[in-house]
Design a protein around this motif. Structure first.
Motif, PDB file in Angstrom:
ATOM      1  N   ARG A   9      81.475  27.871  45.100  1.00 33.40           N
ATOM      2  CA  ARG A   9      80.467  26.832  44.944  1.00 33.40           C
ATOM      3  C   ARG A   9      79.066  27.435  44.793  1.00 33.40           C
ATOM      4  NH1 ARG A   9      81.135  23.198  49.430  1.00 33.40           N
ATOM      5  NH2 ARG A   9      79.900  24.649  50.607  1.00 33.40           N
ATOM      6  N   PHE A  10      78.761  28.458  45.580  1.00 32.52           N
ATOM      7  CA  PHE A  10      77.420  29.015  45.573  1.00 32.52           C
ATOM      8  C   PHE A  10      77.208  30.101  44.533  1.00 32.52           C
ATOM      9  CE2 PHE A  10      77.740  27.409  50.008  1.00 32.52           C
ATOM     10  CZ  PHE A  10      76.781  26.422  49.875  1.00 32.52           C
ATOM     11  N   ALA A  11      78.276  30.628  43.959  1.00 26.67           N
ATOM     12  CA  ALA A  11      78.144  31.687  42.957  1.00 26.67           C
ATOM     13  C   ALA A  11      77.319  31.211  41.763  1.00 26.67           C
ATOM     14  CB  ALA A  11      79.518  32.160  42.505  1.00 26.67           C
ATOM     15  N   TRP A  12      77.394  29.929  41.461  1.00 24.00           N
ATOM     16  CA  TRP A  12      76.644  29.383  40.325  1.00 24.00           C
ATOM     17  C   TRP A  12      75.134  29.495  40.536  1.00 24.00           C
ATOM     18  CZ3 TRP A  12      79.055  27.301  35.947  1.00 24.00           C
ATOM     19  CH2 TRP A  12      80.440  27.288  36.009  1.00 24.00           C
ATOM     20  N   ALA A  13      74.696  29.630  41.771  1.00 23.05           N
ATOM     21  CA  ALA A  13      73.270  29.770  42.064  1.00 23.05           C
ATOM     22  C   ALA A  13      72.721  31.101  41.560  1.00 23.05           C
ATOM     23  CB  ALA A  13      73.026  29.654  43.564  1.00 23.05           C
ATOM     24  N   PHE A  14      73.610  32.067  41.314  1.00 25.24           N
ATOM     25  CA  PHE A  14      73.184  33.385  40.867  1.00 25.24           C
ATOM     26  C   PHE A  14      73.245  33.544  39.350  1.00 25.24           C
ATOM     27  CE2 PHE A  14      74.549  33.906  45.258  1.00 25.24           C
ATOM     28  CZ  PHE A  14      73.408  34.469  45.791  1.00 25.24           C
ATOM     29  N   LEU A  15      73.483  32.451  38.644  1.00 24.00           N
ATOM     30  CA  LEU A  15      73.468  32.515  37.181  1.00 24.00           C
ATOM     31  C   LEU A  15      72.036  32.692  36.686  1.00 24.00           C
ATOM     32  CD1 LEU A  15      75.934  29.665  36.202  1.00 24.00           C
ATOM     33  CD2 LEU A  15      76.301  32.121  35.943  1.00 24.00           C
ATOM     34  N   ALA A  16      71.909  33.278  35.512  1.00 22.25           N
ATOM     35  CA  ALA A  16      70.589  33.437  34.897  1.00 22.25           C
ATOM     36  C   ALA A  16      69.937  32.062  34.753  1.00 22.25           C
ATOM     37  CB  ALA A  16      70.734  34.100  33.529  1.00 22.25           C
ATOM     38  N   PRO A  17      68.628  31.986  34.930  1.00 26.42           N
ATOM     39  CA  PRO A  17      67.943  30.694  34.862  1.00 26.42           C
ATOM     40  C   PRO A  17      68.191  29.931  33.556  1.00 26.42           C
ATOM     41  CG  PRO A  17      66.461  32.373  35.696  1.00 26.42           C
ATOM     42  CD  PRO A  17      67.709  33.077  35.264  1.00 26.42           C
ATOM     43  N   ASP A  18      68.247  30.645  32.433  1.00 31.51           N
ATOM     44  CA  ASP A  18      68.476  29.949  31.168  1.00 31.51           C
ATOM     45  C   ASP A  18      69.895  29.406  31.078  1.00 31.51           C
ATOM     46  OD1 ASP A  18      69.039  32.744  31.122  1.00 31.51           O
ATOM     47  OD2 ASP A  18      69.294  32.680  28.966  1.00 31.51           O
ATOM     48  N   ILE A  19      70.861  30.072  31.704  1.00 31.40           N
ATOM     49  CA  ILE A  19      72.236  29.558  31.720  1.00 31.40           C
ATOM     50  C   ILE A  19      72.304  28.329  32.621  1.00 31.40           C
ATOM     51  CG2 ILE A  19      74.622  30.075  32.350  1.00 31.40           C
ATOM     52  CD1 ILE A  19      74.073  33.002  31.635  1.00 31.40           C
ATOM     53  N   GLN A  20      71.648  28.389  33.782  1.00 35.00           N
ATOM     54  CA  GLN A  20      71.604  27.227  34.673  1.00 35.00           C
ATOM     55  C   GLN A  20      70.979  26.028  33.968  1.00 35.00           C
ATOM     56  OE1 GLN A  20      69.658  28.018  38.397  1.00 35.00           O
ATOM     57  NE2 GLN A  20      70.974  29.755  38.864  1.00 35.00           N
ATOM     58  N   SER A  21      69.880  26.271  33.275  1.00 36.45           N
ATOM     59  CA  SER A  21      69.189  25.199  32.560  1.00 36.45           C
ATOM     60  C   SER A  21      70.084  24.594  31.479  1.00 36.45           C
ATOM     61  CB  SER A  21      67.904  25.742  31.935  1.00 36.45           C
ATOM     62  OG  SER A  21      67.268  24.763  31.177  1.00 36.45           O
ATOM     63  N   ALA A  22      70.792  25.443  30.758  1.00 36.41           N
ATOM     64  CA  ALA A  22      71.688  24.956  29.698  1.00 36.41           C
ATOM     65  C   ALA A  22      72.801  24.096  30.283  1.00 36.41           C
ATOM     66  CB  ALA A  22      72.266  26.131  28.928  1.00 36.41           C
ATOM     67  N   ILE A  23      73.338  24.495  31.439  1.00 34.65           N
ATOM     68  CA  ILE A  23      74.389  23.703  32.081  1.00 34.65           C
ATOM     69  C   ILE A  23      73.833  22.354  32.534  1.00 34.65           C
ATOM     70  CG2 ILE A  23      75.880  23.554  34.113  1.00 34.65           C
ATOM     71  CD1 ILE A  23      76.205  26.630  33.894  1.00 34.65           C
ATOM     72  N   LEU A  24      72.700  22.388  33.227  1.00 34.20           N
ATOM     73  CA  LEU A  24      72.124  21.153  33.772  1.00 34.20           C
ATOM     74  C   LEU A  24      71.664  20.180  32.690  1.00 34.20           C
ATOM     75  CD1 LEU A  24      70.123  22.660  36.752  1.00 34.20           C
ATOM     76  CD2 LEU A  24      72.244  21.337  36.860  1.00 34.20           C
ATOM     77  N   ASN A  25      71.273  20.714  31.532  1.00 34.15           N
ATOM     78  CA  ASN A  25      70.792  19.863  30.441  1.00 34.15           C
ATOM     79  C   ASN A  25      71.876  19.540  29.426  1.00 34.15           C
ATOM     80  OD1 ASN A  25      68.042  19.567  31.262  1.00 34.15           O
ATOM     81  ND2 ASN A  25      67.774  21.722  30.764  1.00 34.15           N
ATOM     82  N   ALA A  32      82.153  27.745  27.245  1.00 32.47           N
ATOM     83  CA  ALA A  32      81.360  28.686  28.037  1.00 32.47           C
ATOM     84  C   ALA A  32      81.487  28.380  29.526  1.00 32.47           C
ATOM     85  CB  ALA A  32      79.901  28.638  27.606  1.00 32.47           C
ATOM     86  N   ILE A  33      81.454  27.110  29.880  1.00 30.95           N
ATOM     87  CA  ILE A  33      81.597  26.727  31.284  1.00 30.95           C
ATOM     88  C   ILE A  33      82.996  27.078  31.776  1.00 30.95           C
ATOM     89  CG2 ILE A  33      81.595  24.787  32.897  1.00 30.95           C
ATOM     90  CD1 ILE A  33      79.435  23.518  31.080  1.00 30.95           C
ATOM     91  N   ALA A  34      84.004  26.857  30.943  1.00 30.78           N
ATOM     92  CA  ALA A  34      85.378  27.215  31.312  1.00 30.78           C
ATOM     93  C   ALA A  34      85.512  28.719  31.521  1.00 30.78           C
ATOM     94  CB  ALA A  34      86.352  26.736  30.238  1.00 30.78           C
ATOM     95  N   ALA A  35      84.828  29.507  30.692  1.00 28.31           N
ATOM     96  CA  ALA A  35      84.872  30.966  30.835  1.00 28.31           C
ATOM     97  C   ALA A  35      84.266  31.386  32.172  1.00 28.31           C
ATOM     98  CB  ALA A  35      84.136  31.632  29.675  1.00 28.31           C
ATOM     99  N   LEU A  36      83.196  30.732  32.584  1.00 29.41           N
ATOM    100  CA  LEU A  36      82.579  31.045  33.876  1.00 29.41           C
ATOM    101  C   LEU A  36      83.500  30.682  35.041  1.00 29.41           C
ATOM    102  CD1 LEU A  36      78.904  29.866  33.322  1.00 29.41           C
ATOM    103  CD2 LEU A  36      79.698  32.217  33.634  1.00 29.41           C
ATOM    104  N   GLU A  37      84.187  29.559  34.909  1.00 34.19           N
ATOM    105  CA  GLU A  37      85.072  29.111  35.986  1.00 34.19           C
ATOM    106  C   GLU A  37      86.269  30.033  36.158  1.00 34.19           C
ATOM    107  OE1 GLU A  37      85.892  25.053  34.945  1.00 34.19           O
ATOM    108  OE2 GLU A  37      84.118  24.334  36.008  1.00 34.19           O
ATOM    109  N   LYS A  38      86.670  30.726  35.107  1.00 34.94           N
ATOM    110  CA  LYS A  38      87.818  31.633  35.176  1.00 34.94           C
ATOM    111  C   LYS A  38      87.485  32.956  35.857  1.00 34.94           C
ATOM    112  CE  LYS A  38      90.179  29.875  31.113  1.00 34.94           C
ATOM    113  NZ  LYS A  38      90.651  30.196  29.764  1.00 34.94           N
ATOM    114  N   LEU A  39      86.219  33.287  35.951  1.00 31.07           N
ATOM    115  CA  LEU A  39      85.823  34.557  36.550  1.00 31.07           C
ATOM    116  C   LEU A  39      86.087  34.552  38.053  1.00 31.07           C
ATOM    117  CD1 LEU A  39      82.383  35.153  34.798  1.00 31.07           C
ATOM    118  CD2 LEU A  39      84.556  36.273  34.289  1.00 31.07           C
ATOM    119  N   ARG A  40      86.596  35.669  38.568  1.00 32.18           N
ATOM    120  CA  ARG A  40      86.781  35.791  40.020  1.00 32.18           C
ATOM    121  C   ARG A  40      85.441  35.959  40.704  1.00 32.18           C
ATOM    122  NH1 ARG A  40      91.096  39.103  42.596  1.00 32.18           N
ATOM    123  NH2 ARG A  40      92.348  37.286  43.025  1.00 32.18           N
ATOM    124  N   ALA A  41      84.532  36.676  40.061  1.00 35.92           N
ATOM    125  CA  ALA A  41      83.191  36.902  40.600  1.00 35.92           C
ATOM    126  C   ALA A  41      82.215  36.927  39.426  1.00 35.92           C
ATOM    127  CB  ALA A  41      83.129  38.208  41.361  1.00 35.92           C
TER     128      ALA A  41
END
Length: 68
Positions: A9-25, A32-41
């Motif tokens: 849940r908290f790992a997403w807080a460490f994403l690059a700011p532009d990636i966070q912004s793209a997700i939130l907007n 791309a979101i699915a690729a992030l969810e598949k990562l162990r870390a």
């Protein structure tokens, strides 16, 4: 040690700011979101994060663009 639900849940807080912004907007492709969810870390290096997203990451000239 396996990542806990809290880490996932908290790992997403460490994403690059532009990636966070793209997700939130809603500007990041579903693939791309699915690729992030598949990562162990999620790597802490922002450039590595962007490279992992590859062509699913709509970034041009340093600015995240909405998919056409």
């Amino acid at each position: 040690m396996m990542p806990s639900a809290d880490y996932n849940r908290f790992a997403w807080a460490f994403l690059a700011p532009d990636i966070q912004s793209a997700i939130l907007n809603g500007r990041l492709f579903t693939l791309a979101i699915a690729a992030l969810e598949k990562l162990r870390a999620i790597p802490l290096n922002w450039d590595v994060q962007r490279r992992l997203l590859g062509p699913n990451y709509p970034k041009v000239d340093g600015v995240v663009r909405a998919p056409a």
